[in-house]
Design an enzyme around this catalytic site. Structure first.
Site, mmCIF file in Angstrom:
data_model
loop_
_atom_site.group_PDB
_atom_site.id
_atom_site.type_symbol
_atom_site.label_atom_id
_atom_site.label_comp_id
_atom_site.label_asym_id
_atom_site.label_seq_id
_atom_site.Cartn_x
_atom_site.Cartn_y
_atom_site.Cartn_z
ATOM 1 N N SER A 14 0.811 -1.220 0.000
ATOM 2 C CA SER A 14 0.000 0.000 0.000
ATOM 3 C C SER A 14 0.842 1.268 0.000
ATOM 4 O O SER A 14 0.374 2.326 -0.437
ATOM 5 C CB SER A 14 -0.939 0.001 1.217
ATOM 6 O OG SER A 14 -0.196 0.021 2.419
ATOM 7 N N CYS A 45 4.047 1.247 -1.353
ATOM 8 C CA CYS A 45 5.148 0.985 -2.273
ATOM 9 C C CYS A 45 4.859 1.594 -3.638
ATOM 10 O O CYS A 45 3.739 1.491 -4.153
ATOM 11 C CB CYS A 45 5.349 -0.531 -2.411
ATOM 12 S SG CYS A 45 6.790 -0.970 -3.407
ATOM 13 N N ASP A 60 4.096 -11.533 0.155
ATOM 14 C CA ASP A 60 4.461 -10.287 0.828
ATOM 15 C C ASP A 60 3.819 -9.094 0.122
ATOM 16 O O ASP A 60 4.215 -8.736 -0.984
ATOM 17 C CB ASP A 60 5.986 -10.148 0.843
ATOM 18 C CG ASP A 60 6.451 -8.819 1.404
ATOM 19 O OD1 ASP A 60 5.682 -8.194 2.167
ATOM 20 O OD2 ASP A 60 7.585 -8.401 1.098
ATOM 21 N N ARG A 82 18.186 -1.781 0.847
ATOM 22 C CA ARG A 82 17.175 -2.686 0.300
ATOM 23 C C ARG A 82 16.996 -2.444 -1.197
ATOM 24 O O ARG A 82 16.524 -3.316 -1.927
ATOM 25 C CB ARG A 82 15.846 -2.462 1.031
ATOM 26 C CG ARG A 82 14.786 -3.495 0.725
ATOM 27 C CD ARG A 82 13.540 -3.299 1.573
ATOM 28 N NE ARG A 82 12.646 -4.443 1.405
ATOM 29 C CZ ARG A 82 11.720 -4.525 0.458
ATOM 30 N NH1 ARG A 82 11.563 -3.518 -0.385
ATOM 31 N NH2 ARG A 82 10.957 -5.599 0.365
#
Length: 502
Positions: free
Chosen positions: A317, A319, A352, A415
């Protein structure tokens, strides 16, 4: 048979369309079992089984020790985020491993030389005044006494030393290290006290038991625990840079059960190298790789030695990866294709992102996921980091993507940038926002459990293993919903309504 198999929807797909959870609806099946007969236990990795297929995301507004403890007590698991220093993240893991249900293992302590003003401040900030007094003023010090509301009721001088009005050690009832909750309860009943300090053989404070906490706490028969020490299970996220090898060693030393290599795109030489290193150096700890959305990505990580896979790219939501980078995949399609492929190798997959309701959890599991990882679904709970605030009369908590500029400045850039280079220009792949208060996980996770059980029961499935067998044998059926059907499937036709989850 009526309607379509997953093979017909995801493979025999002439329009070449990828599907989200909202695009799908599961067809009902025959029910010949009760709701509580539905078994939702599942594999997180090759070697770790969870009684509830729920995993909290390694985000700095979602999972720290409090979240991880309650997730494990409820049968799931929490993954501690890596926006900590190595030492801080290892300490978070150690807190979870030390936790005992009903025991306060890190109570606020004071020393005899502190003053009444310190007691009043703690009561104002923390909301309680039952404070153990140790010689050092810290946990692990020699127990000297305790302060309660009764001790401070008639203190008027805020500079009064605690040693002058505390209840001394000689007047205290204590429990010995190793005492059970049942034994502690009997001691509290007999002494008619509100707090029970727990001490070791040197009379050093090791824990505190509160009567009110004892009444709140109950047994958690579904708790996720390791087989050897019966300690709660906990995971932690690491990156792919060279310094993350030292981080991994510290986390293993702290007792971590599973390491999640946290990358937005998991099919890189950097992740393959660290997965191989982790499996060679720490063979007793399971490793989850990702994120991936295609079978070829999954194959590379499986060959490197992962024990589980994390599936999803750009669908959370908060991203914006698909919008910014134009790379990713619709989540239902990603979960189905990767799960079907990984199953041949005995590798569970973790769906995920993209979870907005218990219906989405059920759809993810029906598409082949072994567990679901949730961020926004858990971010508004009491156990999530951060303070509540009010906006337009609504109680909220901050929630941000690890690809947001705010989170990247705290360390999560690794990341998205996997080598040692420092990006001159940071490209945000997430946003910051707020989510509504959802209360405590003590009530919220049981609601999720029952919601998933209802969904599987309506589909005629009494276990997840049976669901996957039906999925791949073509017995579990689906339909694709039109936009109008999706609208019809939600609340509609009302002037106003109130939506309550439980």
């Amino acid at each position: 048979m009526d309607r379509f198999t997953a093979l017909e929807i995801f493979h025999k797909n002439p329009a070449r369309v990828a599907y989200t959870y909202d695009d799908l609806i599961v067809m009902p099946g025959h029910i010949d079992f009760g709701l509580n007969d539905v078994d939702i236990s599942s594999q997180l990795t090759r070697n770790i089984t969870l009684q509830a297929p729920f995993v909290s995301s390694p985000m700095d507004t979602v999972t720290e020790s409090n979240m991880a403890i309650m997730m494990a007590l409820q049968g799931g698991i929490g993954i501690i985020h890596s926006n900590f220093t190595t030492e801080e993240q290892a300490a978070q893991v150690a807190k979870v491993k030390r936790f005992k249900n009903g025991f306060i293992t890190e109570p606020v302590c004071l020393s005899p030389e502190h003053t009444a003003e310190d007691v009043f401040r703690i009561k104002s900030e923390q909301g309680y005044s039952g404070i153990p007094i140790t010689d050092s003023g810290k946990m692990g010090g020699k127990l000297m006494g305790i302060i309660s509301n009764r001790d401070t009721s008639f203190i008027e001088d805020p500079t009064s030393k605690i040693k002058d009005f505390m209840t001394p050690r000689s007047a205290l009832s204590v429990g010995k290290d190793g005492v059970s909750l049942e034994e502690a309860n009997e001691i509290l009943k007999a002494s008619k006290k509100g707090k029970l300090p727990v001490v070791n053989e040197e009379d050093e404070l090791v824990a505190l038991i509160s009567r009110t906490d004892l009444q709140k706490n109950r047994d958690y028969p579904r708790a996720s625990k390791d087989k050897e020490n019966k300690q709660l299970l906990v995971g932690a996220a690491i990156g792919t840079r060279p310094e993350d090898r030292e981080r991994a060693a510290a986390l293993v030393e702290a007792g971590v059960d599973v390491l999640v290599v946290d990358s937005s795109q998991g099919d890189s030489i950097y992740q393959l190298d660290i997965v191989k290193y982790l499996k060679e150096t720490h063979p007793s700890v399971d490793v989850i790789g990702g994120n991936v959305v295609t079978p070829i990505q999954a194959l590379h990580l499986i060959e490197a030695g992962v024990d589980g896979l994390r599936v999803g790219m750009g669908i959370g939501s908060i991203c914006t990866t698909q919008e910014v980078c134009a790379v990713g995949r619709a989540q239902a399609s990603a979960v189905y294709h990767v799960a079907k492929f990984a199953r041949k190798y005995g590798i569970p997959i973790l769906a995920d992102g993209g979870i907005k309701s218990t219906g989405h959890i059920t759809k993810a599991l029906c598409c082949g996921a072994s567990c679901v990882m949730m961020g926004s679904m858990l971010a508004g709970t009491d156990e999530a980091p951060g303070e509540y605030f009010y906006q337009d009369g609504v109680r909220l908590k901050r929630y941000r993507g690890m690809g947001s500029l705010e989170a990247m400045s705290q360390g999560s850039e690794k990341r998205y940038v996997w080598d040692e280079a420092v990006a001159a220009i940071k490209v945000a792949q997430g946003v910051s926002g707020a989510v509504q208060d959802k209360g405590t996980l003590r009530r919220y996770v049981p609601y999720l459990v029952q919601g998933v059980r209802h969904g599987l029961q309506d589909a005629g499935m009494n276990s997840l293993e049976g669901t996957w067998k039906s999925l791949y044998e073509g017995k579990l059926r689906f339909e694709i919903r039109s936009p109008a059907a999706q609208k019809e499937g939600g609340v509609h036709g009302l002037h106003s309504y109130e939506k309550r989850l439980y």
